[in-house]
Motif scaffolding. Structure first.
Motif, PDB file in Angstrom:
ATOM      1  N   UNK A 261       0.829  -1.205   0.000  1.00 25.43           N
ATOM      2  CA  UNK A 261       0.000   0.000   0.000  1.00 25.43           C
ATOM      3  C   UNK A 261       0.866   1.258   0.000  1.00 25.43           C
ATOM      4  N   UNK A 262       1.925   1.261   0.787  1.00 31.02           N
ATOM      5  CA  UNK A 262       2.810   2.422   0.850  1.00 31.02           C
ATOM      6  C   UNK A 262       3.560   2.606  -0.457  1.00 31.02           C
ATOM      7  N   UNK A 263       4.014   1.517  -1.061  1.00 31.94           N
ATOM      8  CA  UNK A 263       4.713   1.605  -2.343  1.00 31.94           C
ATOM      9  C   UNK A 263       3.824   2.158  -3.438  1.00 31.94           C
ATOM     10  N   UNK A 264       2.594   1.701  -3.483  1.00 30.55           N
ATOM     11  CA  UNK A 264       1.662   2.183  -4.497  1.00 30.55           C
ATOM     12  C   UNK A 264       1.298   3.643  -4.274  1.00 30.55           C
ATOM     13  N   UNK A 265       1.136   4.032  -3.025  1.00 33.43           N
ATOM     14  CA  UNK A 265       0.677   5.383  -2.711  1.00 33.43           C
ATOM     15  C   UNK A 265       1.809   6.395  -2.686  1.00 33.43           C
ATOM     16  N   UNK A 266       2.945   6.027  -2.094  1.00 34.74           N
ATOM     17  CA  UNK A 266       3.965   7.040  -1.802  1.00 34.74           C
ATOM     18  C   UNK A 266       5.312   6.794  -2.463  1.00 34.74           C
ATOM     19  N   UNK A 267       5.506   5.666  -3.112  1.00 31.15           N
ATOM     20  CA  UNK A 267       6.758   5.416  -3.814  1.00 31.15           C
ATOM     21  C   UNK A 267       7.721   4.515  -3.070  1.00 31.15           C
ATOM     22  N   UNK A 268       8.911   4.368  -3.668  1.00 28.58           N
ATOM     23  CA  UNK A 268       9.899   3.407  -3.178  1.00 28.58           C
ATOM     24  C   UNK A 268      10.466   3.751  -1.807  1.00 28.58           C
ATOM     25  N   UNK A 269      10.900   4.980  -1.619  1.00 27.01           N
ATOM     26  CA  UNK A 269      11.587   5.325  -0.363  1.00 27.01           C
ATOM     27  C   UNK A 269      10.717   5.047   0.865  1.00 27.01           C
ATOM     28  N   UNK A 270       9.456   5.513   0.904  1.00 26.75           N
ATOM     29  CA  UNK A 270       8.626   5.197   2.068  1.00 26.75           C
ATOM     30  C   UNK A 270       8.333   3.696   2.193  1.00 26.75           C
ATOM     31  N   UNK A 271       8.156   3.008   1.053  1.00 25.49           N
ATOM     32  CA  UNK A 271       7.882   1.565   1.114  1.00 25.49           C
ATOM     33  C   UNK A 271       9.087   0.805   1.656  1.00 25.49           C
ATOM     34  N   UNK A 272      10.280   1.214   1.249  1.00 28.40           N
ATOM     35  CA  UNK A 272      11.495   0.577   1.772  1.00 28.40           C
ATOM     36  C   UNK A 272      11.645   0.882   3.261  1.00 28.40           C
ATOM     37  N   UNK A 273      11.254   2.083   3.688  1.00 27.12           N
ATOM     38  CA  UNK A 273      11.284   2.399   5.124  1.00 27.12           C
ATOM     39  C   UNK A 273      10.383   1.449   5.902  1.00 27.12           C
ATOM     40  N   UNK A 274       9.196   1.167   5.364  1.00 29.44           N
ATOM     41  CA  UNK A 274       8.287   0.215   6.022  1.00 29.44           C
ATOM     42  C   UNK A 274       8.928  -1.172   6.042  1.00 29.44           C
ATOM     43  N   UNK A 275       9.589  -1.547   4.949  1.00 24.57           N
ATOM     44  CA  UNK A 275      10.225  -2.869   4.865  1.00 24.57           C
ATOM     45  C   UNK A 275      11.326  -3.044   5.912  1.00 24.57           C
TER      46      UNK A 275
ATOM     47  N   UNK B 100      14.820 -11.752   5.635  1.00 28.31           N
ATOM     48  CA  UNK B 100      13.553 -11.094   5.948  1.00 28.31           C
ATOM     49  C   UNK B 100      13.517  -9.699   5.327  1.00 28.31           C
ATOM     50  N   UNK B 101      14.560  -8.923   5.559  1.00 31.70           N
ATOM     51  CA  UNK B 101      14.592  -7.542   5.080  1.00 31.70           C
ATOM     52  C   UNK B 101      14.787  -7.489   3.557  1.00 31.70           C
ATOM     53  N   UNK B 102      15.665  -8.320   3.024  1.00 37.12           N
ATOM     54  CA  UNK B 102      15.880  -8.315   1.571  1.00 37.12           C
ATOM     55  C   UNK B 102      14.586  -8.641   0.832  1.00 37.12           C
ATOM     56  N   UNK B 103      13.843  -9.619   1.297  1.00 38.45           N
ATOM     57  CA  UNK B 103      12.588  -9.977   0.618  1.00 38.45           C
ATOM     58  C   UNK B 103      11.552  -8.863   0.738  1.00 38.45           C
ATOM     59  N   UNK B 104      11.497  -8.203   1.886  1.00 36.77           N
ATOM     60  CA  UNK B 104      10.532  -7.112   2.065  1.00 36.77           C
ATOM     61  C   UNK B 104      10.929  -5.874   1.257  1.00 36.77           C
ATOM     62  N   UNK B 105      12.223  -5.573   1.184  1.00 33.40           N
ATOM     63  CA  UNK B 105      12.679  -4.458   0.347  1.00 33.40           C
ATOM     64  C   UNK B 105      12.383  -4.767  -1.123  1.00 33.40           C
ATOM     65  N   UNK B 106      12.572  -6.001  -1.539  1.00 37.30           N
ATOM     66  CA  UNK B 106      12.218  -6.387  -2.913  1.00 37.30           C
ATOM     67  C   UNK B 106      10.739  -6.177  -3.198  1.00 37.30           C
ATOM     68  N   UNK B 107       9.896  -6.533  -2.249  1.00 33.62           N
ATOM     69  CA  UNK B 107       8.460  -6.315  -2.397  1.00 33.62           C
ATOM     70  C   UNK B 107       8.158  -4.822  -2.501  1.00 33.62           C
ATOM     71  N   UNK B 108       8.818  -4.010  -1.672  1.00 35.50           N
ATOM     72  CA  UNK B 108       8.621  -2.558  -1.712  1.00 35.50           C
ATOM     73  C   UNK B 108       9.030  -2.003  -3.072  1.00 35.50           C
ATOM     74  N   UNK B 109      10.148  -2.463  -3.588  1.00 38.45           N
ATOM     75  CA  UNK B 109      10.655  -2.018  -4.875  1.00 38.45           C
ATOM     76  C   UNK B 109       9.646  -2.349  -5.985  1.00 38.45           C
ATOM     77  N   UNK B 110       9.149  -3.573  -5.983  1.00 37.44           N
ATOM     78  CA  UNK B 110       8.180  -3.991  -7.001  1.00 37.44           C
ATOM     79  C   UNK B 110       6.867  -3.222  -6.891  1.00 37.44           C
ATOM     80  N   UNK B 111       6.370  -3.055  -5.685  1.00 34.18           N
ATOM     81  CA  UNK B 111       5.093  -2.359  -5.500  1.00 34.18           C
ATOM     82  C   UNK B 111       5.186  -0.910  -5.953  1.00 34.18           C
TER      83      UNK B 111
END
Length: 193
Positions: free
Chosen positions: A28-42, A149-160
């Motif tokens: 949701x964060x990646x779609x709404x706010x972009x990579x940087x905030x989504x990676x922060x959540x990850x 854990x973090x690498x997979x979540x950052x990858x998800x953030x990047x894709x989203x």
């Protein structure tokens, strides 16, 4: 040491890609706010688990079912709120949402019973047993777990975030689905499932 590292890497990957509240918030964060905030959540598990892991290591076996249920209720309320917030904000980019992304991720991680249950039932026993035999093995487990854990979540953030830019017409629908998923997961936690 090799067995603990392999176990940590495997569990980290599985936890990182498994559907759940934090991954829904990452998308949701990646779609709404972009990579940087989504990676922060990850990155939230690296911050939130600083509280979870020591407590789990110190209290393994001391929690009763009532405490676990209370954690689920708090987590359920938090997820319902995140779902409603995501639904309300689905058609706008919000710079403030980006600035608060890590805080939302940490709160989601702390309110989610899965990290607590994992560390109380799997992580802490593995670390404590390995520590007695070889402290390096315990460290290898933790490093392997958090790396994957973090690498997979950052990858998800990047894709989203990338999908949000390429497919802006689908962004509102994807955020609506993420919002509904967060609310559903919250309700399931409130119902004790």
């Amino acid at each position: 040491m090799g067995a603990e590292l392999l176990l940590g890497v495997s569990l980290g990957w599985a936890a990182g890609i498994a559907p759940g509240p934090l991954n829904s918030l990452i998308v949701a964060t990646g779609l709404r706010s972009g990579r940087r905030p989504a990676i922060a959540v990850a990155l939230a598990p690296l911050v939130g688990d600083l509280l979870v892991v020591p407590i789990a290591l110190g209290l393994v076996g001391l929690l009763d079912d009532g405490v676990v249920r209370a954690l689920s209720l708090v987590g359920g309320v938090w997820l319902v709120w995140l779902g409603i917030d995501t639904f309300r904000a689905r058609h706008r980019t919000d710079a403030e949402a980006g600035a608060r992304a890590l805080a939302k991720g940490v709160m989601t991680n702390l309110a989610n019973p899965h990290p607590w249950l994992f560390w109380f039932t799997v992580g802490a026993p593995v670390v404590l047993t390995a520590w007695v035999e070889a402290p390096a093995a315990a460290v290898a487990f933790v490093v392997g777990f958090y790396t994957l854990l973090v690498v997979s979540k950052v990858g998800l953030a990047w894709l989203a975030a990338g999908a949000g830019r390429r497919y802006e017409r689908w962004q509102g629908a994807a955020l609506t689905v993420s919002a509904l998923l967060l609310v559903l997961l919250g309700i399931l936690l409130l119902l004790g499932r």
